[in-house]
Design a protein around this motif. Structure first.
Motif, mmCIF file in Angstrom:
data_model
loop_
_atom_site.group_PDB
_atom_site.id
_atom_site.type_symbol
_atom_site.label_atom_id
_atom_site.label_comp_id
_atom_site.label_asym_id
_atom_site.label_seq_id
_atom_site.Cartn_x
_atom_site.Cartn_y
_atom_site.Cartn_z
ATOM 1 N N VAL A 68 16.073 -39.561 -13.935
ATOM 2 C CA VAL A 68 16.665 -40.501 -14.909
ATOM 3 C C VAL A 68 16.688 -39.978 -16.342
ATOM 4 N N HIS A 69 16.204 -38.782 -16.596
ATOM 5 C CA HIS A 69 16.014 -38.325 -17.976
ATOM 6 C C HIS A 69 17.301 -38.198 -18.780
ATOM 7 N N ASN A 70 18.456 -38.009 -18.126
ATOM 8 C CA ASN A 70 19.667 -37.777 -18.916
ATOM 9 C C ASN A 70 20.564 -39.004 -19.037
ATOM 10 N N VAL A 71 19.946 -40.172 -19.026
ATOM 11 C CA VAL A 71 20.670 -41.406 -19.358
ATOM 12 C C VAL A 71 21.031 -41.313 -20.835
ATOM 13 N N GLU A 72 22.223 -41.753 -21.170
ATOM 14 C CA GLU A 72 22.705 -41.620 -22.554
ATOM 15 C C GLU A 72 22.550 -42.924 -23.316
ATOM 16 N N GLY A 73 22.675 -42.820 -24.621
ATOM 17 C CA GLY A 73 22.635 -44.002 -25.479
ATOM 18 C C GLY A 73 21.228 -44.537 -25.636
ATOM 19 N N ASP A 74 21.108 -45.858 -25.641
ATOM 20 C CA ASP A 74 19.809 -46.522 -25.761
ATOM 21 C C ASP A 74 19.133 -46.426 -24.395
ATOM 22 N N ARG A 75 18.541 -45.283 -24.118
ATOM 23 C CA ARG A 75 18.191 -44.956 -22.746
ATOM 24 C C ARG A 75 17.054 -45.742 -22.119
ATOM 25 N N ILE A 76 16.055 -46.149 -22.862
ATOM 26 C CA ILE A 76 14.889 -46.777 -22.231
ATOM 27 C C ILE A 76 15.244 -48.090 -21.539
ATOM 28 N N PRO A 77 15.994 -49.005 -22.152
ATOM 29 C CA PRO A 77 16.371 -50.218 -21.420
ATOM 30 C C PRO A 77 17.187 -49.913 -20.155
ATOM 31 N N VAL A 78 18.050 -48.914 -20.231
ATOM 32 C CA VAL A 78 18.855 -48.537 -19.063
ATOM 33 C C VAL A 78 17.960 -47.967 -17.971
ATOM 34 N N VAL A 79 17.063 -47.060 -18.344
ATOM 35 C CA VAL A 79 16.135 -46.473 -17.370
ATOM 36 C C VAL A 79 15.292 -47.570 -16.731
ATOM 37 N N ARG A 80 14.770 -48.467 -17.548
ATOM 38 C CA ARG A 80 13.939 -49.562 -17.035
ATOM 39 C C ARG A 80 14.721 -50.407 -16.021
ATOM 40 N N ASP A 81 15.974 -50.718 -16.337
ATOM 41 C CA ASP A 81 16.808 -51.513 -15.424
ATOM 42 C C ASP A 81 17.070 -50.782 -14.110
ATOM 43 N N SER A 93 7.267 -47.356 -13.788
ATOM 44 C CA SER A 93 8.386 -47.519 -14.715
ATOM 45 C C SER A 93 7.942 -47.270 -16.154
ATOM 46 N N MET A 94 6.805 -47.813 -16.540
ATOM 47 C CA MET A 94 6.296 -47.617 -17.902
ATOM 48 C C MET A 94 6.024 -46.141 -18.173
ATOM 49 N N LYS A 95 5.405 -45.473 -17.218
ATOM 50 C CA LYS A 95 5.086 -44.047 -17.376
ATOM 51 C C LYS A 95 6.358 -43.218 -17.463
ATOM 52 N N VAL A 96 7.309 -43.485 -16.585
ATOM 53 C CA VAL A 96 8.573 -42.749 -16.573
ATOM 54 C C VAL A 96 9.316 -42.967 -17.894
ATOM 55 N N CYS A 97 9.375 -44.196 -18.348
ATOM 56 C CA CYS A 97 10.049 -44.496 -19.622
ATOM 57 C C CYS A 97 9.391 -43.743 -20.776
ATOM 58 N N HIS A 98 8.073 -43.681 -20.772
ATOM 59 C CA HIS A 98 7.369 -42.940 -21.826
ATOM 60 C C HIS A 98 7.745 -41.459 -21.778
ATOM 61 N N MET A 99 7.774 -40.873 -20.586
ATOM 62 C CA MET A 99 8.107 -39.453 -20.469
ATOM 63 C C MET A 99 9.548 -39.191 -20.899
ATOM 64 N N VAL A 100 10.472 -40.061 -20.501
ATOM 65 C CA VAL A 100 11.875 -39.893 -20.868
ATOM 66 C C VAL A 100 12.050 -40.049 -22.377
ATOM 67 N N GLU A 101 11.385 -41.038 -22.939
ATOM 68 C CA GLU A 101 11.487 -41.290 -24.378
ATOM 69 C C GLU A 101 10.974 -40.095 -25.192
ATOM 70 N N ASN A 102 10.035 -39.365 -24.628
ATOM 71 C CA ASN A 102 9.407 -38.243 -25.341
ATOM 72 C C ASN A 102 9.767 -36.878 -24.756
ATOM 73 N N ILE A 103 10.896 -36.797 -24.093
ATOM 74 C CA ILE A 103 11.261 -35.545 -23.420
ATOM 75 C C ILE A 103 11.569 -34.408 -24.396
ATOM 76 N N GLU A 104 11.933 -34.751 -25.618
ATOM 77 C CA GLU A 104 12.221 -33.727 -26.629
ATOM 78 C C GLU A 104 11.033 -33.509 -27.568
ATOM 79 N N ASN A 105 9.941 -34.207 -27.340
ATOM 80 C CA ASN A 105 8.763 -34.108 -28.205
ATOM 81 C C ASN A 105 7.795 -33.085 -27.611
ATOM 82 N N TYR A 106 7.793 -31.891 -28.177
ATOM 83 C CA TYR A 106 6.958 -30.817 -27.650
ATOM 84 C C TYR A 106 5.598 -30.749 -28.334
ATOM 85 N N GLU A 107 5.383 -31.587 -29.321
ATOM 86 C CA GLU A 107 4.151 -31.549 -30.106
ATOM 87 C C GLU A 107 2.987 -32.303 -29.446
#
Length: 159
Positions: A68-81, A93-107
């Motif tokens: 689900v990581h490449n959902v576009e736009g406001d992705r977290i509500p879409v991923v959750r749905d 779902s919560m864990k997956v949403c967190h990972m998707v939301e932070n997929i570009e955060n390498y820090e």
């Protein structure tokens, strides 16, 4: 008996992920490039997770996040749905949403499954975007931590 129980867990995980993958194919309206992208990331994330010996829950989380990581736009509500439609637990779902939301955060990569997701996505992105070898090596040194991810990266780019 443990082998049979383990097979049942793997089969259930596979069925859950495949339901989400089918839903994602519909979400992308047959856009072959987007579908191929998430399939590539999923395949690498699944393999890295298994070879790094993730637990069952973490393996499910990384596989779902890869799909689900490449959902576009406001992705977290879409991923959750999408996850809710596919009857994925609220905890996953919560864990997956967190990972998707932070997929570009390498820090601040806090968990091994999140690390694996990022490594799998970067390998695919490097290939798809024809990233120069020098940039790949720099990012690999800064971001890649798993032995399996490093090995897959080296083999994918003959480093």
């Amino acid at each position: 008996m443990p082998d049979e129980q383990n097979k049942a867990i793997v089969n259930e995980r596979t069925l859950r992920v495949q339901r989400v993958a089918l839903r994602m194919k519909a979400y992308h309206h047959g856009d072959v490039g987007k579908v191929q992208h998430f399939v590539r990331v999923y395949t690498l994330a699944k393999s890295i997770g298994e070879l790094e010996h993730l637990g069952d829950e973490e393996q499910l989380d990384v596989e779902l996040a890869a799909v689900v990581h490449n959902v576009e736009g406001d992705r977290i509500p879409v991923v959750r749905d999408i996850l809710r439609e596919c009857e994925i637990s609220e905890a996953a779902s919560m864990k997956v949403c967190h990972m998707v939301e932070n997929i570009e955060n390498y820090e601040h990569i806090g968990t091994l499954d999140h690390q694996i997701l990022i490594e799998a996505k970067l390998i695919v992105d490097f290939k798809e975007q024809n990233i120069p070898e020098k940039e790949i090596i720099r990012k690999a040194e800064d971001i890649f931590l798993t032995n399996t991810g490093k090995l897959f990266l080296k083999r994918a780019f003959n480093l």
